[in-house]
Design a protein around this motif. Sequence first.
Motif, short mmCIF file in Angstrom:
data_model
loop_
_atom_site.label_atom_id
_atom_site.label_comp_id
_atom_site.label_asym_id
_atom_site.label_seq_id
_atom_site.Cartn_x
_atom_site.Cartn_y
_atom_site.Cartn_z
N SER A 287 0.83 -1.21 0.00
CA SER A 287 0.00 0.00 0.00
C SER A 287 0.86 1.26 0.00
CB SER A 287 -0.95 0.00 1.20
OG SER A 287 -0.23 0.08 2.42
N LYS A 290 2.24 1.65 -3.61
CA LYS A 290 1.23 2.19 -4.53
C LYS A 290 1.03 3.68 -4.31
CE LYS A 290 -1.24 -2.20 -5.00
NZ LYS A 290 -2.48 -2.95 -4.67
N VAL A 368 1.92 -7.41 0.41
CA VAL A 368 0.93 -6.96 1.41
C VAL A 368 1.27 -7.42 2.82
CG1 VAL A 368 -0.94 -6.81 -0.26
CG2 VAL A 368 -0.53 -8.97 0.95
#
Length: 403
Positions: A287, A290, A368
């Motif tokens: 995350s 990104k 992740v």
Amino acid sequence: MASPLTNLIHFFLICTIHFITSSTAKSSTRPKGLILSVYKDPSTLQYITEIKQRTPLVPVKLVVDLGAEFLWVNCEKDFTTSSYKPALCNSAPCKLSKSIACTTECYSPAKPGCTNNTCDLFPENTITLLATSGSLGSDALTVQSGAGSVTVPNFLFVCGSTIILDKLASGVTGMLGLGRTKISMPSQLFSTFGMKRKFGVCLSSTPSKGSIFFGEFDSSTAPLTHTPLLTNPVTTAGVFSKGEASSEYFNGKAVRVNPALLSINNNTGHGGTKISTVDKYTVLEASIYKAVVHAFMNELNVPRVRSVAPFGACFDSKKVGTAYTGPAVPTIDLVLQSKDVYWRIYGANSMVQVSKDVSCLGFVDGGVDSRTSIVIGGHQIEENLLEIDFKASTLGFSPASVP
């Protein structure tokens, strides 16, 4: 306006000045500072140093691992010495190393790495993540001190094996651990010579030499910003005992993303930010990766081209301008202790030229469920001066070239 060559010269002056300054008082047998030369292997992009070990002294090439627990060397091949001493089970060196295993009987003639009643540790190739058991012992080790060299007659290290040399640079026979343990190289040098408990790292982006400094050195040519170092209560080593803390260097305050990812979980050890010399590039939790790529793309406003592994965001080099800090791309700030304490990454450290026409953002998606949320890798460390202070538990950093 400075040129890339000027910036490179500035970097080498920083390292050279530290070396000269800290070597002005080396006439005694207790030096105030010591130095190791480091170069970047062009094939593997690993950072290599060379020590002299054993009796008679033999040059030994090692991969530098900033967070590893100890020095390990392959003892299975071409290891000849008259000064090796095994660390006997329950001895002071074994307790110092926090060994949890002991070889009571070795099924071959006694030699370094195979002696009865010797405590064991677990040397690990932190690039392939392969670890084996290995015996703790000591031998003579010589380090440069400016005007000459000094010798540690009983430097503790671990005997590794040939199998864990896989994927290490040609000629390398082990790894040098600089982590926060009592038998890492910094700790042993500090204790032996009574030096200031800090060391500095200058890594070069070229095959030319950088340096590692131990003890006293002058950073006035590159004033440092300092941030606290945290201890991860759960080790990230491949083999460990229950309750063992990490030997690596963490900073757990917020980069501008989800703070929960950057605080260290006391139960699992997941999260936080650490510095690594064995990771080639900075690795970000999915995350965070990104979010960084999205913000970078919006600011750069240059169309992407096909990705080149291991990178996800790549661009046509001809459409990316140039500046004296490298490619003319948005700077990236890793906010550490507070908004006023940040590590600023310019184009020279954020971008990687992967081919004649393609350059990529030098950050890697760590997935992740990554163990550490941000791992600041070698490419981002290059051309910066880092200072790790054991006593104050702080990281000092200063880029070699700034606007």
